[in-house]
Design an enzyme around this catalytic site. Structure first.
Site, mmCIF file in Angstrom:
data_model
loop_
_atom_site.group_PDB
_atom_site.id
_atom_site.type_symbol
_atom_site.label_atom_id
_atom_site.label_comp_id
_atom_site.label_asym_id
_atom_site.label_seq_id
_atom_site.Cartn_x
_atom_site.Cartn_y
_atom_site.Cartn_z
ATOM 1 C CB SER A 1 66.912 75.709 35.342
ATOM 2 O OG SER A 1 68.147 75.929 34.705
ATOM 3 C CB THR B 1 64.197 80.199 32.179
ATOM 4 O OG1 THR B 1 63.348 80.152 33.036
ATOM 5 C CG2 THR B 1 64.129 80.355 30.670
ATOM 6 C CB THR C 1 62.186 77.131 31.505
ATOM 7 O OG1 THR C 1 62.285 77.087 32.826
ATOM 8 C CG2 THR C 1 60.431 77.117 31.403
ATOM 9 N NE ARG D 1 55.134 78.304 37.644
ATOM 10 C CZ ARG D 1 56.266 78.637 37.186
ATOM 11 N NH1 ARG D 1 56.930 77.976 36.310
ATOM 12 N NH2 ARG D 1 56.959 79.863 37.491
ATOM 13 C CB THR E 1 66.236 84.096 33.638
ATOM 14 O OG1 THR E 1 66.092 82.845 34.125
ATOM 15 C CG2 THR E 1 67.121 85.119 34.208
ATOM 16 N N GLY E 2 63.831 83.754 35.685
ATOM 17 C CA GLY E 2 63.811 83.951 37.583
ATOM 18 C C GLY E 2 62.318 83.465 37.569
#
Ligand code: GLY
Length: 325
Positions: A51, A184, A202, A212, A235-236
């Site tokens: 990631s 991340t 990330t 993106r 994060t996420g």
């Protein structure tokens, strides 16, 4: 600034290795910004971390783009996004902060800026990440059906709790269902003198639409640090964090007197109210108070924070998770 014990708090168990690499210098009075950049560097160079950096999964066209930011305070922050030739976006972000009057550089010009400041050029696509992309392209999901992806539970990052593992994306699943989620490194540190700093790095959502950019390189979203209130990182699923200015929200909760754990919880609850939560969604916040207290909250189980302080290194689940599905 309250002097006291140094501490590092980073997202996911793979960050334990970076915390360890940074710890001796931080504990000896080092700069917390050096510490968080070291934590990012370790993750960025590790091909097992799928990631971040080398090992990060590419976009839908098979190209890796990297994003990152650093922050000491509202007036001392920097960001770089969409890097295609440089492995250390957080380090490039520090150059933006220290060598330009700007806050954020993007795309090819950010790569050119990194070249001009001596950052080495690297191939970012690790062999395993290329193979994963080829498998994805050959699969029914490789058609880019966003609605099908949104229902896909295997898109959610899950931490198996093994700091040596690195992979978050379906690491608990088998075969081709791996490699379908993202996350991340966000790292926060407090120095011996009470100074705070943070960094994020990330590769963003795997198979993302080219171009993106998520929360991680955007100050206030993936990271926020205010020496008068505290620090937070996220994060996420970046889109959920961006819609709520997540890290800024956590720090503002601390400014109003919330403890770090309660502040992180408030931001997760806000996301729960603001969005229809899909099976692949996960968000976690790690918050660091001015006194060095750490708290975390997550949308779902499967998140761990890597914390290093005078008591040693430990992995901690969030104090609050909104959902258990
Ligand atoms: N949280 C990282 C991203 O969504 O890009």
């Amino acid at each position: 600034m309250q002097p006291g014990n140094p501490v590092m708090a980073s997202t996911w168990s793979f960050s334990a290795r970076g915390n360890a690499a940074a710890w001796v210098a931080l504990a000896s009075g080092g700069d917390p910004l050096d510490a968080v950049l070291e934590a990012c560097r370790v993750a960025e160079e590790d091909p097992a971390v799928d990631s971040v950096g080398f090992g990060g999964l590419p976009d839908a066209s098979g190209r890796v783009t990297l994003d990152g930011c650093v922050m000491r305070s509202p007036s001392r922050c920097g960001s770089a996004c969409g890097l295609r030739r440089h492995l250390h976006p957080a380090r490039v972000a520090r150059l933006v902060m220290e060598r330009t009057p700007h806050g954020m550089l993007a795309g090819e010009a950010a790569d050119d800026f990194a070249d001009a400041h001596g950052e080495p050029v690297r191939d970012l696509l690790a062999p395993a990440a290329r193979e994963a992309w080829e498998r994805w392209r050959a699969s029914p999901r490789g058609t880019g059906d966003a609605a099908a992806q949104a229902r896909d539970r295997s898109l959610r990052p899950v931490d198996t709790g093994d700091p040596a593992a690195g992979a978050l994306f379906g690491a608990h699943l088998r075969g081709e269902r791996r490699w379908h989620a993202h996350d991340t490194i966000g790292s926060l540190a407090r120095g011996r003198d009470g100074q705070l700093a943070g960094a994020c790095s990330t590769s963003g959502t795997p198979w993302k639409v080219p171009g993106r950019v998520g929360d991680s390189p955007i100050v206030g979203h993936g990271l926020y640090v205010d020496p008068e209130a505290g620090a937070a990182t996220a994060t996420g699923t970046g889109e959920l964090i961006m819609g709520t200015c997540g890290s800024f929200l956590v720090v503002e909760e601390m400014r109003r007197g919330a403890a770090p754990a309660a502040a992180a919880r408030a931001a997760v609850e806000r996301i729960g109210r603001a969005f229809r939560i899909e099976p692949h969604h996960q968000v976690a916040f790690v918050a660091l108070g001015l006194d060095g207290t750490v708290g975390a909250a997550a949308l779902r189980t499967g998140f761990l924070a890597a914390i290093r302080d005078g008591r040693g290194e430990r992995l901690e689940p969030p104090g609050f998770t909104l959902r258990d599905d």
